[in-house]
Design a protein around this motif. Structure first.
Motif, short mmCIF file in Angstrom:
data_model
loop_
_atom_site.label_atom_id
_atom_site.label_comp_id
_atom_site.label_asym_id
_atom_site.label_seq_id
_atom_site.Cartn_x
_atom_site.Cartn_y
_atom_site.Cartn_z
N ARG A 1 0.71 -1.34 0.13
CA ARG A 1 0.08 -0.02 0.06
C ARG A 1 0.85 1.27 -0.01
NH1 ARG A 1 -2.73 -2.96 3.98
NH2 ARG A 1 -1.83 -1.46 5.71
N TYR A 2 2.02 1.17 0.83
CA TYR A 2 2.62 2.24 0.81
C TYR A 2 3.48 2.76 -0.59
CZ TYR A 2 7.23 4.90 1.51
OH TYR A 2 8.52 5.47 1.42
N ASN A 3 3.94 1.66 -1.24
CA ASN A 3 4.70 1.64 -2.49
C ASN A 3 3.67 2.31 -3.29
OD1 ASN A 3 7.08 0.84 -1.71
ND2 ASN A 3 6.68 -1.31 -1.98
N LYS A 4 2.47 1.79 -3.48
CA LYS A 4 1.20 2.02 -4.43
C LYS A 4 1.02 3.55 -4.09
CE LYS A 4 -3.25 1.12 -5.86
NZ LYS A 4 -4.30 0.15 -5.93
N GLU A 5 0.91 4.07 -2.82
CA GLU A 5 0.58 5.57 -2.67
C GLU A 5 1.69 6.41 -2.87
OE1 GLU A 5 -1.84 8.61 -1.38
OE2 GLU A 5 -2.47 6.47 -1.80
N MET A 6 3.11 6.06 -2.84
CA MET A 6 4.23 6.86 -3.08
C MET A 6 4.14 6.79 -4.53
SD MET A 6 6.79 8.57 -1.91
CE MET A 6 6.53 8.02 -0.36
N ARG A 7 3.90 5.94 -5.26
CA ARG A 7 3.98 6.14 -6.51
C ARG A 7 3.14 7.45 -7.06
NH1 ARG A 7 5.38 4.74 -11.48
NH2 ARG A 7 3.70 4.41 -13.44
N LYS A 8 1.69 7.11 -6.48
CA LYS A 8 0.67 8.16 -6.86
C LYS A 8 1.08 9.62 -6.41
CE LYS A 8 -3.34 5.46 -6.11
NZ LYS A 8 -4.47 5.03 -5.11
N ALA B 1 5.01 8.90 7.95
CA ALA B 1 5.54 10.24 7.84
C ALA B 1 5.75 10.97 6.34
CB ALA B 1 6.77 10.46 8.48
N ARG B 2 6.28 10.14 5.63
CA ARG B 2 6.67 10.50 4.08
C ARG B 2 5.24 10.67 3.30
NH1 ARG B 2 10.94 5.93 3.58
NH2 ARG B 2 12.70 6.65 4.69
N ILE B 3 4.27 9.54 3.52
CA ILE B 3 3.25 9.76 2.89
C ILE B 3 2.31 11.14 3.40
CG2 ILE B 3 0.76 8.78 2.53
CD1 ILE B 3 3.01 7.43 0.80
N ASN B 4 2.32 11.43 4.29
CA ASN B 4 1.53 12.49 5.14
C ASN B 4 2.08 13.81 4.71
OD1 ASN B 4 -0.33 10.70 6.39
ND2 ASN B 4 1.09 10.64 8.39
N CYS B 5 3.45 13.80 4.97
CA CYS B 5 4.12 15.13 4.54
C CYS B 5 3.93 15.69 3.05
CB CYS B 5 5.62 15.11 4.98
SG CYS B 5 6.28 16.55 5.03
N ILE B 6 4.27 14.55 2.41
CA ILE B 6 4.11 14.66 0.79
C ILE B 6 2.81 15.24 0.32
CG2 ILE B 6 4.66 13.92 -1.61
CD1 ILE B 6 7.05 12.10 -0.32
N SER B 7 1.99 14.46 0.78
CA SER B 7 0.53 14.77 0.58
C SER B 7 0.15 16.24 1.12
CB SER B 7 -0.49 13.74 1.08
OG SER B 7 -0.42 12.50 1.03
N HIS B 8 0.66 16.82 2.14
CA HIS B 8 0.50 17.98 2.57
C HIS B 8 1.11 18.99 1.93
CE1 HIS B 8 0.79 21.63 5.08
NE2 HIS B 8 -0.26 21.17 5.68
N ILE B 9 2.21 18.75 1.32
CA ILE B 9 3.00 19.89 0.47
C ILE B 9 2.22 19.95 -0.85
CG2 ILE B 9 4.90 19.90 -1.20
CD1 ILE B 9 6.83 18.36 1.02
N LEU B 10 1.75 18.75 -1.37
CA LEU B 10 0.88 18.98 -2.66
C LEU B 10 -0.45 19.76 -2.29
CD1 LEU B 10 1.68 15.20 -4.07
CD2 LEU B 10 2.49 17.46 -5.20
N LYS B 11 -1.15 19.37 -1.27
CA LYS B 11 -2.35 20.26 -0.91
C LYS B 11 -1.87 21.83 -0.72
CE LYS B 11 -4.81 16.24 0.76
NZ LYS B 11 -5.21 15.41 2.01
#
Length: 273
Positions: free
Chosen positions: A22-29, A225-235
């Motif tokens: 799930r992490y790899n899939k979300e990170m690719r997105k 942490a990576r998923i949460n932070c990168i998502s926040h940057i994009l938003k």
């Protein structure tokens, strides 16, 4: 091992594998969206600063690697400054950072920043207490000038618990591939946890502003942490997807009749695999 214990261990392995998938899939997105962000920044001429601070071993390096590994270093520029030279020590403190701020079409990522003044410089006595407190008073005004110039400024502070930092430091000691990450400053920050805690707490309180707020990233779990932070940057950046103009590759030249492959005349690295 009992059947119940065997099932429990197998379930744990499956859970870890499921999360990793799930992490790899979300990170690719997210990395695809970072590529779209890159295209928008180049086309619009936007200027972005993303600043990472935090505890030693909190995962800043891994976070920045995931952000930048699938985009152009000409657009996403990572700045990790060494200790200042004698000349830089004689300058106005903020002076050495101003030259690294982005031009049109650039995203600058600071792997630590001017906030060294409020952290390591203050705790280790590299600057006086008076200079450190003056920095804390001036930093919001400096950042206001950055934002007023049209630069998007995002500030993230990565936290990690004492227990998790201890585990990561000991892992670095035991792993030759990680030993280079363990500096004398890291050891001191480990030993003086509460001195750094007080310094960071005051830094965050005094430099959190409406125009440049701090965002705390709990990082005991690096992947989340990576998923949460990168998502926040994009938003946090009002980018739009830019249409990709697919090029016409045309036809490739035919091989010249007199061409000789260098592999026939020069040394070739021996094949191991």
């Amino acid at each position: 091992m009992s059947k119940d214990n065997h099932k429990s261990a197998a379930t744990e392995v499956d859970d870890k594998k499921g999360f990793k998938d799930r992490y790899n899939k979300e990170m690719r997105k997210l990395q695809i969206e970072l590529a779209h962000l890159q295209a928008w920044v180049k086309k619009s001429g936007a200027r972005v600063v993303i600043l990472f601070e935090g505890r030693d071993a909190a995962g800043k390096g891994g976070m920045i690697k995931r952000i930048t590994e699938r985009v152009s270093p000409r657009v996403f520029r990572v700045i990790a400054l060494p200790a200042p030279s004698d000349r830089e020590k004689s300058q106005i403190f903020m002076q050495r950072y101003i030259g690294y701020l982005p031009a049109a079409g650039e995203i600058v990522i600071f792997d630590r920043s001017w906030y060294n003044r409020a952290g390591v410089d203050r705790v280790m006595g590299f600057c006086s207490e008076k200079k450190a407190r003056r920095f804390l008073e001036l930093a919001p005004r400096f950042e206001a000038a950055i934002v007023e110039s049209g630069i998007i400024l995002l500030k993230y502070f990565l936290t990690v618990s004492e227990e998790e930092q201890d585990r990561r430091f000991r892992r670095r000691i035991d792993d030759p591939l990680r030993q280079w990450k363990l500096s004398p400053m890291d050891i001191t920050s480990y030993q003086r946890w509460w001195d750094y805690t007080r310094a960071y707490d005051e830094m965050l309180k005094m430099t959190d502003s409406q125009h440049a707020p701090w965002w705390i990233v709990p990082s005991d779990d690096k992947e989340r942490a990576r998923i949460n932070c990168i998502s926040h940057i994009l938003k946090s950046i009002p980018y739009e997807r830019v249409k990709f103009d697919e090029p016409d590759l045309g036809k490739r030249q035919k091989r010249p009749g007199d061409y000789i492959d260098p592999e026939m005349t020069l040394n070739v690295v021996p094949r191991i695999l």
